[in-house]
Each structure stands twice: as structure tokens, then as C-alpha cells.
Write an enzyme that holds these catalytic residues in place. Structure first.
Site, short mmCIF file in Angstrom:
data_model
loop_
_atom_site.label_atom_id
_atom_site.label_comp_id
_atom_site.label_asym_id
_atom_site.label_seq_id
_atom_site.Cartn_x
_atom_site.Cartn_y
_atom_site.Cartn_z
N HIS A 3 0.84 -1.21 0.00
CA HIS A 3 0.00 0.00 0.00
C HIS A 3 0.87 1.25 0.00
CE1 HIS A 3 -3.22 -2.52 2.30
NE2 HIS A 3 -3.62 -2.38 1.04
N ARG A 46 -2.18 -6.72 -7.97
CA ARG A 46 -0.96 -7.50 -7.68
C ARG A 46 -0.76 -8.60 -8.72
NH1 ARG A 46 -3.12 -8.38 -1.73
NH2 ARG A 46 -4.89 -8.65 -3.13
N SER A 90 -3.15 -7.48 3.46
CA SER A 90 -3.41 -7.24 4.89
C SER A 90 -3.88 -8.52 5.56
CB SER A 90 -4.49 -6.17 5.05
OG SER A 90 -4.08 -4.96 4.46
#
Ligand code: PNS
Length: 167
Positions: free
Chosen positions: A23, A97, A135
Site C-alpha cells: 500500500h 498484484r 493485509s
């Protein structure tokens, strides 16, 4: 790098529970492309987050440490595109990603376009060294005692270590 007089504003939305090194890389890349970048954290009461939105905002400010004057951090409710319009943003940044991210991201981008065609979604790629970080996995690895050093900024790692009884 505005092409005209008007400022180009982008929203980088997400859960950021917590902010990862991927991030942060996207914030750094994205902030170079626009006049103002708003990192926007969804206030989603139905999810059970590890960190409250206020904790996440504080953590991101700590990580950014005034190094990115064009970046703001705030929480938002409701539809992302309505919030973007309210904040004068013409762009939404999302990180991709791997190809596996693309299907969900495309669906969201097209729905958002249908809701507000004047707002464009832009996909950005974080550095390849961050391509496996999420995350969710960071929280899992941390909870099970694995080493998360480098996967999140040091300030986030410290906060995770302080979560204590939340683990
Ligand atoms: O980090 P995440 O959890 O992948 O972020 C998802 C997010 C916050 C970008 C998405 O859930 C969102 O935009 N929610 C706001 C509600 C909304 O606008 N829903 C319609 C999206 S097509």
C-alpha cells in the site's frame, strides 16, 4: 503534474487493516501522478476490523510522517464514487498484484463507471517485491507467530505488536 489549471485529485480507497508495504509503495507512486491523493478508508460496520478506522488513519499518518504533503487520509461512508465526487476527485487508484485481482477489480471499476462515468479508475502496480502481500495474510502470519518484518512499515509492525489481547 496537472495539465490544466485545475488540480487533479485521486482517491486511493481500501480497508487498509492494516497498511502494508505494498500500500505504501502505491501511495508513493500514486502521489507522483496527481496534485492531491486522498487515502480513503471504508467505514464498514459489518466487517470486524483489527484496527478501528481512527487507529488506521493515525497509523497511516505516522507512516507517511509528513513526507508526502499532497497526501490526505480520511474515512468514508457510502458509495465510493459519491464520496469521490464530493471530494472533487476525477480518478480512483486501485492496486493490482496479480491477474487473480483483476476480475474483482474490473467488476468494481465497471460498476463505478456505470454509477459515475466521469470518474475513471486507474490500476497501478506495486513493486514486484510486494506482489504477494495482503493485509489479510499479514494478520494471519502475525497471529500465528510468523515474521512480518518488511511486509508492513515498521510503525505498523509496532502497532501490531501492541494489539496484545486483540490477537
Ligand atoms: O481494500 P479493499 O477491502 O479491497 O477495498 C474495497 C473498497 C473499499 C474499495 C470497496 O469495498 C468500496 O469501494 N466500498 C464502498 C462501497 C461502494 O462504493 N460499493 C460499490 C463498489 S462497486
Amino acid at each position: 503534474m496537472a495539465l490544466s489549471q485545475s488540480k487533479v485529485v485521486a482517491i486511493y480507497p481500501g480497508s487498509f487493516d492494516p497498511l502494508t508495504s505494498g500500500h505504501l509503495d502505491l501511495i508513493s507512486r500514486g502521489s507522483r501522478l496527481v496534485d492531491k491523493l486522498i487515502v480513503a478508508i471504508l467505514r464498514n460496520e459489518s466487517k470486524q476490523p483489527l484496527f478501528s478506522v481512527e487507529e488506521r488513519i493515525g497509523m497511516i499518518h505516522e507512516v507517511l510522517d509528513n513526507r508526502y504533503p499532497s497526501v490526505e487520509v480520511e474515512g468514508f461512508n457510502g458509495l465510493l464514487v459519491d464520496y469521490a465526487a464530493e471530494r472533487g476527485a476525477s480518478l480512483i487508484f486501485r492496486g493490482i498484484r496479480a491477474i487473480s485481482d483483476y476480475e474483482y477489480e474490473l467488476q468494481m471499476a465497471l460498476m463505478n463507471r456505470r454509477l459515475r462515468p466521469e470518474i475513471e479508475t486507474v490500476f497501478l502496480m506495486a513493486g514486484e517485491e510486494y506482489s504477494f502481500i495482503s493485509s489479510r495474510l499479514v494478520k494471519e502470519v502475525f497471529r500465528l507467530g510468523g515474521n512480518i518484518s518488511g511486509l508492513v512499515p515498521p510503525a505498523v509492525e509496532a502497532r501490531l505488536k501492541n494489539t496484545g489481547d486483540k490477537r
